[in-house]
Write an enzyme that holds these catalytic residues in place. Structure first.
Site, PDB file in Angstrom:
ATOM      1  N   TYR A  69       0.862  -1.188   0.000  1.00  0.00           N
ATOM      2  CA  TYR A  69       0.000   0.000   0.000  1.00  0.00           C
ATOM      3  C   TYR A  69       0.895   1.233   0.000  1.00  0.00           C
ATOM      4  O   TYR A  69       1.865   1.309   0.760  1.00  0.00           O
ATOM      5  CB  TYR A  69      -0.893   0.013   1.253  1.00  0.00           C
TER       6      TYR A  69
ATOM      7  N   GLU B 257      -3.326   7.467  -4.295  1.00  0.00           N
ATOM      8  CA  GLU B 257      -3.306   6.209  -3.547  1.00  0.00           C
ATOM      9  C   GLU B 257      -3.088   5.048  -4.514  1.00  0.00           C
ATOM     10  O   GLU B 257      -3.817   4.915  -5.498  1.00  0.00           O
ATOM     11  CB  GLU B 257      -4.620   6.006  -2.802  1.00  0.00           C
TER      12      GLU B 257
END
Ligand code: GDP
Ligand code: MN
Length: 384
Positions: free
Chosen positions: A108, A196
């Site tokens: 992530y 993101e």
């Protein structure tokens, strides 16, 4: 403003971030043809302004062009409901068809602005993929945050620090540093509010690839990024928010049943607190601004009462440059134009408050004028 994954990936690619090969399709046939070009096997992904697509059936690895077309047919023209959308979901008008990624590990990685620290922050975790929200809640120690000093900017040591936290080896660490540098350049040159990448994939060969990409732009900076304006997909936005936006009113739809109209963001927050204190919940955040006009007040009023979730309306105005009599005239004219079912409670103070109250009381429309904010709160609890 949110943009689609395929648009985000084009931006990322232009800053040197590796993304899978692929293209966007608007019909099942196109989706099949792209899968064919990519060699048959492909990943087909619904393009919507929401995450959680994987768990909601919006992403599938397909074995060939026929399956790509069939999966696309099931998605296109429908609505996708994910954990991040409302119960109606959001329309799927395009799908992204990409080369499948050989996933060894899902990381992530995101960049956003930490308002409290007054600096951009990099957020990274070795536990990427679809469960990142749960990781954040139950194992926050698995998430690393590194701030970027806005005066110094991105430095290679930042990349090495994050790479070490992710457990990458030396070669991957160098590739990661270059990728993160590109990400931060995109973030600052395009005035983005968020990037993101989840998952950032470590492939079977050890390379890094952005398998997903979400970007939010900063609307206050659109004046110097006209190219970003072209990326708007209004169909993905809440219809009332869209109308409000076009009419220059700050409006955010919320879950409660008390519609509110306020001038000034701070007063709007206080009003929402007051509504909560008497056991209700605001249906929206709406700020007509400190210098609103009668027309803007009227438009704002119409937006609030056209929301079927609104059962009562609280209008709380501190008259300054926007005078209370102007607000009252705006309310009265809008009230006469639309069908209002919800009871209206108005609290006004400041410039021309008495004139405003007089306009409302003599207008013949059904409003309760409150003496002060406590009285307004009591009326919200009692009426209706
Ligand atoms: P999101 O759920 O909306 O965030 O959509 P993502 O783009 O992150 O896709 C969800 C999940 O699908 C990812 O976490 C991956 O596990 C999987 N996925 C996405 N792209 C690929 C791919 O190219 N190959 C494989 N095998 N899985 C993929
Ligand atoms: Mn994702």
């Amino acid at each position: 403003m949110k943009i689609h994954e395929y648009q985000a990936k084009e931006i990322l690619r232009s800053f040197g971030v590796a993304v899978p090969n692929g293209r966007v399709a608007a019909t099942p046939e196109e989706a099949g043809a792209i899968a064919q070009e990519l060699g048959g096997r492909a990943v087909v992904k619904a393009q919507v302004h929401a995450g959680g697509r994987g768990k909601a059936g919006g992403v599938r690895v397909v074995s060939g062009p026929d399956e790509a077309a069939e999966f696309a047919r099931g998605l296109l023209g429908g609505n996708l409901v994910t954990a991040q959308t409302g119960p109606q979901g959001v329309p799927v008008n395009t799908v992204l068809v990409e080369e499948p990624v050989d996933i060894a590990q899902e990381l992530y990685l995101s960049v956003t602005v930490d308002g409290a620290a007054k600096a951009p922050v990099i957020i990274a975790s070795a536990a990427g993929g679809m469960e990142i929200e749960e990781i954040a809640e139950h194992s926050p120690e698995k998430i690393t945050q590194v701030h970027i000093d806005p005066l110094i900017g991105y430095q290679p040591f930042i990349g090495r620090r994050v790479a070490a936290a992710l457990g990458l080896d030396a070669a991957q660490g160098r590739a990661f540093g270059a990728l993160l540098g590109g990400l931060i350049r995109a973030f600052s040159e395009k005035d983005l509010s968020m990037i993101e990448i989840n998952p950032l994939v470590v492939t079977g060969e050890g390379a890094l690839l952005a398998a997903d990409g979400k970007i939010n732009t900063d609307e206050n900076a659109h004046f110097r990024h006209r190219d970003l304006l072209d990326l708007r997909d209004a169909e993905q936005e809440d219809p009332l928010e869209r109308v409000a936006n076009e009419r220059g009113v700050q409006y955010v739809k919320l879950d409660g049943d008390v519609g509110c109209m306020v001038n000034g963001a701070g007063l709007a927050m206080a009003t929402m607190d007051v509504i909560s204190q008497v056991g209700h919940a605001p249906a929206n955040f709406l700020d007509v601004g400190g210098g609103g006009s009668e027309e803007q007040v009227a438009e704002a009023f119409k937006i609030i009462v056209s929301d079927p979730d609104v059962k009562k309306v609280l209008i709380n105005v501190f008259g300054g440059i926007l005078r209370c009599d102007v607000v009252a005239n705006g309310i009265v004219s809008a009230y006469r134009e639309v069908d209002v079912k919800a009871p209206i409670i108005v609290r006004m103070t400041g410039t021309n408050a008495d004139e405003g109250a007089e306009i409302l009381n003599s207008s013949g429309i059904l409003v309760a004028v409150a003496a002060d904010l406590n009285d307004a709160a009591a009326k919200v609890a009692e009426i209706g």
